[in-house]
Scaffold this motif. Structure first.
Motif, PDB file in Angstrom:
ATOM      1  N   SER A   1       0.823  -1.222   0.000  1.00 28.86           N
ATOM      2  CA  SER A   1       0.000   0.000   0.000  1.00 28.86           C
ATOM      3  C   SER A   1       0.856   1.271   0.000  1.00 28.86           C
ATOM      4  O   SER A   1       0.375   2.347  -0.342  1.00 28.86           O
TER       5      SER A   1
ATOM      6  N   LYS B   1      -5.976  -4.055  -1.170  1.00 33.06           N
ATOM      7  CA  LYS B   1      -4.783  -4.141  -0.313  1.00 33.06           C
ATOM      8  C   LYS B   1      -4.296  -2.747   0.112  1.00 33.06           C
ATOM      9  O   LYS B   1      -3.232  -2.611   0.709  1.00 33.06           O
ATOM     10  N   GLY B   2      -5.017  -1.720  -0.308  1.00 35.55           N
ATOM     11  CA  GLY B   2      -4.682  -0.369   0.149  1.00 35.55           C
ATOM     12  C   GLY B   2      -3.854   0.453  -0.830  1.00 35.55           C
ATOM     13  O   GLY B   2      -3.412   1.565  -0.498  1.00 35.55           O
TER      14      GLY B   2
END
Ligand SMILES: O=P(O)(O)OC[C@H]1O[C@H](OP(=O)(O)OP(=O)(O)O)[C@H](O)[C@@H]1O
Length: 314
Positions: free
Chosen positions: A224, A251-252
């Protein structure tokens, strides 16, 4: 087609001009049109043709032939030549329009070297060895182009002459993510450009148009915080790409930190990806004509993974 168009210098295009229709075809068309549609007799038609039409053609139209980039023998009956031109124009229009619609779509500047590489890897007769060689060359160009879209910081260095050079520093927080299996063909080029880069993997099972299923993923834990170069040489329907990008976002990874690198993109896939994710960047080397009834890219290059990794029938 306007016969006089390329007689005027201002009307000659910088792209290409076409010269068509031979003398017999022109005369036959004129006789048919003037006798059937205008009710004239054949003698009048031939008289007008030899006194006015033919001399005017010789004086004004024929000399423009030298400005034509393409001369089509047999005129309008030459369906093969006309189909080729139509396809070329459609490709150009499609490419142009897509880049206008989606400012985050980047098609690398076409050169004869790049066209030559495409010609080789699209040719079904090309050997595996040559396919891999030229696909690797193209991939390297796409990767280098993609890296150009990463953020940078200004950096000054002192050259051996003692002078200051003001340049830029590469973005360091990077990672690659390849879509197994074809995307793995792009990993070497990425590693060759970005020393020690982390590379994650995603496996998506593709079945028909809507059978996308995520099977496997292994991504860096700090993904991320990184800019992600997503690797897959083919963008077809866009379903695999949407799955892969959705996972990265889950997953950001911010959408704007994703650069999707591919060799060829079908317009359908571009629409799907850019509409779902308007902030990601797509870097490709050519826009395709479209998809066939099996959702395969056309003209395309066949099953990229099989040709690259040697698992096709030959
Ligand atoms: O945009 P889409 O319609 O989803 O198609 C594109 C996908 O198809 C190809 O993979 P393929 O399924 O052929 O697998 P492979 O890489 O293992 O050969 C390609 O590498 C993409 O992942």
């Amino acid at each position: 087609m306007t016969v006089l168009a390329i007689a005027l210098p201002d009307c000659r295009s910088s792209k290409f001009d076409i010269f068509s229709a031979d003398a017999d075809v022109r005369l036959a068309r004129r006789i048919r049109r003037d006798t059937v549609e205008k009710g004239r007799d054949i003698g009048t038609v031939l008289d007008q043709y030899s006194k006015f039409v033919k001399p005017a053609f010789d004086d004004f139209i024929l000399p423009t032939k030298k400005y034509a980039d393409i001369i089509i023998p047999r005129g309008g009956d030459n369906h093969v030549a006309i189909d080729l031109i139509v396809q070329h124009i459609r490709t150009k229009l499609g490419q142009h329009d897509l880049c206008k619609i989606y400012p985050n779509l980047y098609v690398i500047q076409s050169t004869f070297q790049i066209r030559g590489m495409h010609t080789l890897i699209r040719d079904s007769q090309t050997t595996k060895h040559d396919f891999v060689f030229y696909a690797d060359r193209l991939i390297r160009l796409v990767v280098e182009h993609g890296l150009g879209h990463l953020p940078f910081t200004e950096k000054q260095v002192i050259t051996p002459t003692g002078s200051v050079y003001t340049g830029v520093d590469f973005c360091k927080r990077l990672c690659g993510v390849s879509v197994i299996r074809s995307g793995e063909s792009m990993e070497n080029a990425l590693r060759a450009c970005c020393k020690g880069i982390k590379i994650g993997k995603i496996l998506i099972h593709r079945e028909g148009d809507n059978g996308q299923q995520l099977i496997y993923e292994k991504l860096p834990t700090d993904i991320s915080d990184r800019h992600v170069l997503l690797l897959d040489p083919i963008l077809g329907t866009g379903n695999s790409a949407v799955q892969a990008i959705s996972l990265l976002i889950k997953k950001g990874v911010p959408e704007s930190n994703i650069i999707f690198l591919n060799l060829i993109s079908a317009p359908q896939g571009v629409h799907v990806v850019c509409k779902h994710f308007p902030r990601i960047k797509i870097v490709t080397s050519e826009i395709e004509v479209g998809l066939n009834e099996d959702y395969r890219v056309i003209p395309g290059m066949g099953e990229f993974g099989d040709r690259y990794f040697g698992t096709d029938d030959e």
